[in-house]
Scaffold this motif. Structure first.
Motif, PDB file in Angstrom:
ATOM      1  N   ASN A  54       1.010  -1.182   0.010  1.00 30.82           N
ATOM      2  CA  ASN A  54       0.026  -0.093  -0.102  1.00 30.82           C
ATOM      3  C   ASN A  54       0.722   1.256   0.037  1.00 30.82           C
ATOM      4  OD1 ASN A  54      -2.555  -1.323  -0.089  1.00 30.82           O
ATOM      5  ND2 ASN A  54      -2.330  -1.643   2.104  1.00 30.82           N
ATOM      6  N   ARG A  57       2.304   1.713  -3.424  1.00 31.59           N
ATOM      7  CA  ARG A  57       1.102   2.179  -4.444  1.00 31.59           C
ATOM      8  C   ARG A  57       1.078   3.644  -3.927  1.00 31.59           C
ATOM      9  NH1 ARG A  57      -4.553   0.909  -2.212  1.00 31.59           N
ATOM     10  NH2 ARG A  57      -3.546   2.274  -0.717  1.00 31.59           N
ATOM     11  N   ASP A  58       0.960   4.102  -2.887  1.00 32.25           N
ATOM     12  CA  ASP A  58       1.163   5.579  -2.627  1.00 32.25           C
ATOM     13  C   ASP A  58       2.408   6.526  -3.275  1.00 32.25           C
ATOM     14  OD1 ASP A  58      -1.392   4.862  -1.704  1.00 32.25           O
ATOM     15  OD2 ASP A  58      -0.928   5.143   0.472  1.00 32.25           O
ATOM     16  N   GLN A  61       2.039   7.210  -6.787  1.00 27.27           N
ATOM     17  CA  GLN A  61       0.954   8.276  -6.936  1.00 27.27           C
ATOM     18  C   GLN A  61       1.882   9.640  -6.675  1.00 27.27           C
ATOM     19  OE1 GLN A  61      -1.715   8.087  -8.852  1.00 27.27           O
ATOM     20  NE2 GLN A  61      -1.417   6.041  -9.158  1.00 27.27           N
ATOM     21  N   LEU A 103       1.239  -2.624 -10.305  1.00 24.78           N
ATOM     22  CA  LEU A 103       0.817  -1.286  -9.673  1.00 24.78           C
ATOM     23  C   LEU A 103       1.323  -0.108 -10.649  1.00 24.78           C
ATOM     24  CD1 LEU A 103       1.796  -1.276  -5.799  1.00 24.78           C
ATOM     25  CD2 LEU A 103      -0.392  -1.054  -6.946  1.00 24.78           C
ATOM     26  N   ALA A 149      -4.346  -1.650 -12.367  1.00 22.64           N
ATOM     27  CA  ALA A 149      -3.552  -0.222 -11.906  1.00 22.64           C
ATOM     28  C   ALA A 149      -2.439   0.194 -12.619  1.00 22.64           C
ATOM     29  CB  ALA A 149      -3.144  -0.659 -10.467  1.00 22.64           C
ATOM     30  N   TYR A 153      -1.863   3.920 -14.393  1.00 24.82           N
ATOM     31  CA  TYR A 153      -0.740   4.775 -13.894  1.00 24.82           C
ATOM     32  C   TYR A 153       0.085   5.167 -15.042  1.00 24.82           C
ATOM     33  CZ  TYR A 153       3.510   6.179 -11.221  1.00 24.82           C
ATOM     34  OH  TYR A 153       4.697   6.941 -10.764  1.00 24.82           O
TER      35      TYR A 153
END
Length: 286
Positions: A54, A57-58, A61, A103, A149, A153
């Motif tokens: 997690n 993933r953050d 971004q 991801l 995902a 992205y």
């Protein structure tokens, strides 16, 4: 189909230019800071840091800088995210690579690759399966299909992602970089066979920390035996046109690193506190 290169690292290496990168924990705050730097890439360090999918993933971004992407008129992130996974080569783990790629990672760094079979597994885990009579079949892909995902992205539809999510330079238009860390004597001995028998390796990263540990000179990067190992890796890779990465680049050694032929230079960002330092100096606490 988008024609511009999405992976800045591959684009730079293909042009024969050096790539500048750094390690970072998978942490949004660090990703935000790196998003405004001139690094070509960040390798999110998850070998010696927790495997927190997690947070990864953050971090992907927060690494995106909308202003820079807009100014470049390209979908490519200004700083390319790559992931160093936890599993050593002998473990032949594939799921870490699969999750990172799903991801949106543009590359995977594999620690402790020492044999041809470990190298083949590393490349295969980053490729989708295809039939044996398909072009560029080997190394036969092992990656599972679930890139939803990743397509978001990368900013492209699934069909285009499938066309581009292959390993470079095996696939000339591939956007996935496979990097192998050579960290022991067995890896050095097998490196010629690894590069000759396993297509799709875009980078070899010298693991001089573990290498020096095995030799009995922990973290003594300038010890003659460590330097000789690094020269051997550089020579083997130069003969085959494979880029070599140096993980400990500083202002003091960067010229020599470039002169030695390294093409993937990793330097650590240095945070300074000029106000604190000046204040301590003025108050006698410096």
């Amino acid at each position: 189909m988008t024609t511009s290169r999405l992976n800045k690292v591959i684009g730079t290496l293909a042009e024969g230019k050096p790539v500048f990168a750094t390690f970072s924990a998978a942490d949004p705050a660090s990703a935000i800071e790196l998003s405004t730097t001139d690094y070509d890439a960040v390798v999110f360090e998850m070998e010696h840091k927790p495997w927190d999918i997690n947070a990864l993933r953050d971090s992907f971004q927060y690494l995106l800088n909308r202003r820079r992407i807009f100014g470049a008129d390209s979908l490519a992130p200004d700083v390319t995210p790559i992931v160093r996974i936890p599993a050593n080569g002998a473990e032949k783990a594939q799921w870490h690579a699969k999750q990172a790629l799903d991801l949106g990672a543009f590359g995977i760094i594999w620690p402790h690759i020492s044999t041809v079979e470990e190298a083949r597994n590393a490349v295969a885990a980053c490729r989708y399966p295809r039939l044996p009579d398909a072009p560029l079949y080997e190394p036969a892909g092992l990656r599972g299909d679930g890139p939803h995902a990743a397509t978001r992205y990368w900013g492209i539809p699934n069909t285009e992602y499938y066309a581009r999510a292959d390993v470079w330079p095996l696939a000339p238009d591939g956007e996935i970089l496979v990097g192998l860390m050579i960290e022991d004597q067995l890896g050095i001995e097998n490196l010629p066979d690894i590069l000759d028998q396993v297509p799709g390796i875009g980078l070899v990263l010298v693991g001089e920390g573990d290498m020096s540990q095995e030799l009995g000179f922990p973290r003594q990067y300038e010890h003659p035996r460590v330097l000789e190992c690094k020269r051997r890796i550089l020579g083997i890779c130069a003969e085959r046109g494979v880029a070599v990465g140096h993980p400990h680049v500083t202002a003091d050694n960067v010229k020599r690193v470039l002169d030695d032929g390294y093409r993937f230079l990793m330097s650590a960002p240095v945070r300074t506190y000029p106000g604190l330092e000046k204040g301590r100096e003025l108050t006698g606490r410096g």
